[in-house]
Design a protein around this motif. Structure first.
Motif, PDB file in Angstrom:
ATOM      1  N   SER A   2      25.333  31.623 -44.166  1.00 42.07           N
ATOM      2  CA  SER A   2      26.454  30.957 -44.901  1.00 42.07           C
ATOM      3  C   SER A   2      27.611  32.279 -45.376  1.00 42.07           C
ATOM      4  O   SER A   2      28.646  31.841 -45.246  1.00 42.07           O
ATOM      5  N   ALA A   3      27.032  33.402 -45.472  1.00 40.84           N
ATOM      6  CA  ALA A   3      27.622  34.348 -45.802  1.00 40.84           C
ATOM      7  C   ALA A   3      28.682  34.980 -44.661  1.00 40.84           C
ATOM      8  O   ALA A   3      29.768  34.907 -44.842  1.00 40.84           O
ATOM      9  N   ALA A   4      28.197  34.677 -43.513  1.00 39.54           N
ATOM     10  CA  ALA A   4      28.593  35.029 -41.981  1.00 39.54           C
ATOM     11  C   ALA A   4      29.808  33.865 -41.887  1.00 39.54           C
ATOM     12  O   ALA A   4      30.869  34.383 -41.258  1.00 39.54           O
ATOM     13  N   ILE A   5      29.436  32.634 -42.057  1.00 39.30           N
ATOM     14  CA  ILE A   5      30.434  31.700 -41.981  1.00 39.30           C
ATOM     15  C   ILE A   5      31.520  32.017 -42.808  1.00 39.30           C
ATOM     16  O   ILE A   5      32.752  31.613 -42.620  1.00 39.30           O
ATOM     17  N   THR A   6      31.306  32.051 -44.075  1.00 36.95           N
ATOM     18  CA  THR A   6      32.167  32.323 -45.148  1.00 36.95           C
ATOM     19  C   THR A   6      33.318  33.566 -44.810  1.00 36.95           C
ATOM     20  O   THR A   6      34.543  33.423 -44.788  1.00 36.95           O
ATOM     21  N   TYR A   7      32.833  34.553 -44.214  1.00 34.76           N
ATOM     22  CA  TYR A   7      33.665  35.543 -43.963  1.00 34.76           C
ATOM     23  C   TYR A   7      34.612  35.165 -42.833  1.00 34.76           C
ATOM     24  O   TYR A   7      35.561  35.536 -42.959  1.00 34.76           O
ATOM     25  N   LEU A   8      34.003  34.574 -41.837  1.00 30.68           N
ATOM     26  CA  LEU A   8      34.986  33.980 -40.776  1.00 30.68           C
ATOM     27  C   LEU A   8      35.889  33.091 -41.216  1.00 30.68           C
ATOM     28  O   LEU A   8      36.811  32.897 -40.476  1.00 30.68           O
ATOM     29  N   LEU A   9      35.738  32.445 -42.149  1.00 27.74           N
ATOM     30  CA  LEU A   9      36.936  31.587 -42.591  1.00 27.74           C
ATOM     31  C   LEU A   9      37.774  32.271 -43.507  1.00 27.74           C
ATOM     32  O   LEU A   9      38.752  31.670 -43.634  1.00 27.74           O
ATOM     33  N   SER A  10      37.325  33.388 -43.779  1.00 22.63           N
ATOM     34  CA  SER A  10      38.334  34.010 -45.035  1.00 22.63           C
ATOM     35  C   SER A  10      39.274  34.839 -44.282  1.00 22.63           C
ATOM     36  O   SER A  10      39.313  35.277 -43.198  1.00 22.63           O
ATOM     37  N   PRO A  11      40.215  35.413 -45.328  1.00 20.70           N
ATOM     38  CA  PRO A  11      41.377  36.271 -44.679  1.00 20.70           C
ATOM     39  C   PRO A  11      41.020  37.504 -44.422  1.00 20.70           C
ATOM     40  O   PRO A  11      41.639  38.159 -43.441  1.00 20.70           O
ATOM     41  N   ALA A  12      39.736  38.147 -44.685  1.00 20.04           N
ATOM     42  CA  ALA A  12      39.289  39.288 -44.100  1.00 20.04           C
ATOM     43  C   ALA A  12      39.182  39.507 -42.878  1.00 20.04           C
ATOM     44  O   ALA A  12      39.198  40.329 -42.282  1.00 20.04           O
ATOM     45  N   SER A  13      38.675  38.074 -42.093  1.00 18.21           N
ATOM     46  CA  SER A  13      38.583  38.283 -40.748  1.00 18.21           C
ATOM     47  C   SER A  13      40.045  37.574 -39.824  1.00 18.21           C
ATOM     48  O   SER A  13      39.801  36.952 -38.857  1.00 18.21           O
ATOM     49  N   ALA A  14      41.005  37.843 -40.229  1.00 17.71           N
ATOM     50  CA  ALA A  14      42.573  37.371 -40.010  1.00 17.71           C
ATOM     51  C   ALA A  14      42.786  37.872 -38.653  1.00 17.71           C
ATOM     52  O   ALA A  14      43.319  37.309 -37.931  1.00 17.71           O
TER      53      ALA A  14
END
Length: 291
Positions: A232-244
């Motif tokens: 879930s943490a990996a998925i959340t990162y890819l949805l987040s602005p940090a992975s813009a």
């Protein structure tokens, strides 16, 4: 401290609407909890309303916001109905987690054509329909993020040939969509889990118990099962602005399994290896000793 212990800041997805397919169990249930704990309104999609309602009740009990729509993502008309309903109710779809799918363990020469096609439709066709309709009906104009949950299918996947083919196709689809939709501000990435201890393990036949309970020492360099919150943490990162500026990429959540497959030496016993356990409602699968 109670509630989901996310590694991400509170309110990260405030005022956003994110769809999670396969949200009634396993990784989908976990990521739905994490996203809701970070402020998102989570839309749970799955085939069984009862399972979705159970997760919906959990999220609301924890103070989150969610809604649920039952339906088979392989059915184009139903997918369109769901997306139109979400847009009517929320006015936006900022993220899509394409998590729904499944497979069964079988030797390649024993898989019936009907079974092969069913797995392909669950893991590729349904995911494609979700991606296309979310893009055409909202993201083409307003941007967004899509995360496709695939699997560790690198170098072949013995006993799961149907799913390996499907997940490889979904990975190529991820790369293609990232190329075609980047101009619209739509990022498309994938997460590839392996040996995740989730409720999905308990859907297999009892005859597979010994295989699931095998020693992972020579198979996975980190020498353990992963858990739902690590995926879930990996998925959340890819949805987040940090992975813009991240698109067309895949995050492997696999304990370095593909890298250890050709080890020529006896591995040392693993140490300094503490799981990230964030999901306050996690349950150990019965097949791995849970109750």
């Amino acid at each position: 401290m109670t509630g989901y212990k996310s590694a991400f800041r509170p309110g990260l997805f405030e005022d956003q609407t994110i769809i999670v397919t396969g949200g009634g169990s396993g990784i989908g249930r976990c990521v739905a909890h994490e996203l809701s704990s970070l402020g998102a309104h989570v839309v749970l999609v799955g085939r069984k309303q009862e399972k979705l309602d159970s997760v919906l009740a959990e999220i609301e009990e924890d103070g989150g916001s969610a809604s649920a729509y039952s339906g088979d993502i392989r059915e184009e008309a139903r997918v369109i109905e769901i997306i139109e309903a979400v847009l009517s109710e929320n006015g936006q779809i900022n993220g899509l987690v394409n998590n729904a799918g499944g497979q069964y363990r079988a030797a390649l020469n024993t898989i019936k054509t009907k079974g092969f096609e069913a797995v392909m439709r669950s893991n590729v066709v349904g995911g494609f329909i979700m991606m296309r309709e979310v893009y055409n009906r909202y993201m083409e104009k307003d941007g967004g993020a899509i995360v496709n949950v695939i699997a560790d299918m690198w170098n072949g996947w013995p006993m799961y040939g149907h799913s390996g083919a499907a997940r490889a196709a979904m990975w190529n689809l991820t790369e293609t969509a990232a190329a075609e939709w980047g101009h619209a501000g739509v990022r498309v990435n994938a997460v590839a889990p392996r040996t995740i201890a989730s409720s999905g393990l308990d859907t297999y036949d009892a005859q597979d118990n010994a295989w699931f309970q095998r020693d992972l020492r020579k198979e996975v360099p980190l020498q353990r099962w992963g858990n739902e919150s690590e995926a879930s943490a990996a998925i959340t990162y890819l949805l987040s602005p940090a992975s813009a500026f991240t698109s067309g990429s895949v995050i492997r959540v696999d304990g370095a399994a593909p890298n250890g497959a050709r080890a020529w030496v006896e591995p040392e016993v693993a140490r300094n290896n503490k799981p990230f356990e964030a999901f306050h409602r996690a349950v150990t699968p019965k097949i791995l000793g849970g109750v």
